[in-house]
Design a protein around this motif. Sequence first.
Motif, PDB file in Angstrom:
ATOM      1  N   ARG A  12       4.307  39.802  30.505  1.00  0.00           N
ATOM      2  CA  ARG A  12       3.317  39.092  29.695  1.00  0.00           C
ATOM      3  C   ARG A  12       2.197  40.024  29.236  1.00  0.00           C
ATOM      4  O   ARG A  12       1.744  39.959  28.098  1.00  0.00           O
ATOM      5  N   ALA A  13       1.739  40.891  30.133  1.00  0.00           N
ATOM      6  CA  ALA A  13       0.656  41.809  29.789  1.00  0.00           C
ATOM      7  C   ALA A  13       1.089  42.787  28.701  1.00  0.00           C
ATOM      8  O   ALA A  13       0.339  43.043  27.754  1.00  0.00           O
ATOM      9  N   VAL A  14       2.297  43.324  28.822  1.00  0.00           N
ATOM     10  CA  VAL A  14       2.786  44.257  27.806  1.00  0.00           C
ATOM     11  C   VAL A  14       3.002  43.518  26.483  1.00  0.00           C
ATOM     12  O   VAL A  14       2.671  44.025  25.409  1.00  0.00           O
ATOM     13  N   ALA A  15       3.522  42.298  26.547  1.00  0.00           N
ATOM     14  CA  ALA A  15       3.721  41.509  25.331  1.00  0.00           C
ATOM     15  C   ALA A  15       2.383  41.263  24.627  1.00  0.00           C
ATOM     16  O   ALA A  15       2.302  41.344  23.398  1.00  0.00           O
ATOM     17  N   ASP A  16       1.329  40.995  25.397  1.00  0.00           N
ATOM     18  CA  ASP A  16       0.011  40.782  24.800  1.00  0.00           C
ATOM     19  C   ASP A  16      -0.497  42.036  24.095  1.00  0.00           C
ATOM     20  O   ASP A  16      -1.154  41.944  23.060  1.00  0.00           O
ATOM     21  N   ASP A  17      -0.183  43.213  24.633  1.00  0.00           N
ATOM     22  CA  ASP A  17      -0.607  44.459  23.985  1.00  0.00           C
ATOM     23  C   ASP A  17       0.130  44.687  22.670  1.00  0.00           C
ATOM     24  O   ASP A  17      -0.401  45.291  21.752  1.00  0.00           O
ATOM     25  N   PHE A  18       1.357  44.198  22.567  1.00  0.00           N
ATOM     26  CA  PHE A  18       2.118  44.349  21.343  1.00  0.00           C
ATOM     27  C   PHE A  18       1.772  43.277  20.309  1.00  0.00           C
ATOM     28  O   PHE A  18       1.953  43.478  19.120  1.00  0.00           O
TER      29      PHE A  18
END
Length: 129
Positions: A119-125
């Motif tokens: 989820r955190a990486v998806a938010d950065d993208f």
Amino acid sequence: MASGKVRWLDQKRGYGFITSDDGDDVFLPASALPEGVSTLRKGTKVEFSIVDGRKGPQAMDVTLVGPTASIIKATRPSPDDMTAIVEDLIKLLDGAGNTLRRHRYPSPAESRKLAKLLRAVADDFDVQD
């Protein structure tokens, strides 16, 4: 005219708040937005008139001063940092894949950790322009 930044605005509720340049919170009814504008992002610079409402200062005749700020874009990691993050995430996913090949799911703690990281990486993208 006063100026400030949108603190938050909830389109469903029909209101939000502006933090004036003086540091005061000003109630922002959706009806005070410019015609054709239904929502504003947090941090958007605005100018407005202030009237005394039932519960304190209220913004009226709101005008946009600059482009809508993108908090996500401003806080994104650099591409070099994201490269390292994605490579580490691939290693974690590969380990989870190996566990699944053995007909088992990762432990609940590992699953929660992996889901949180995804989820955190998806938010950065996910940049919303």
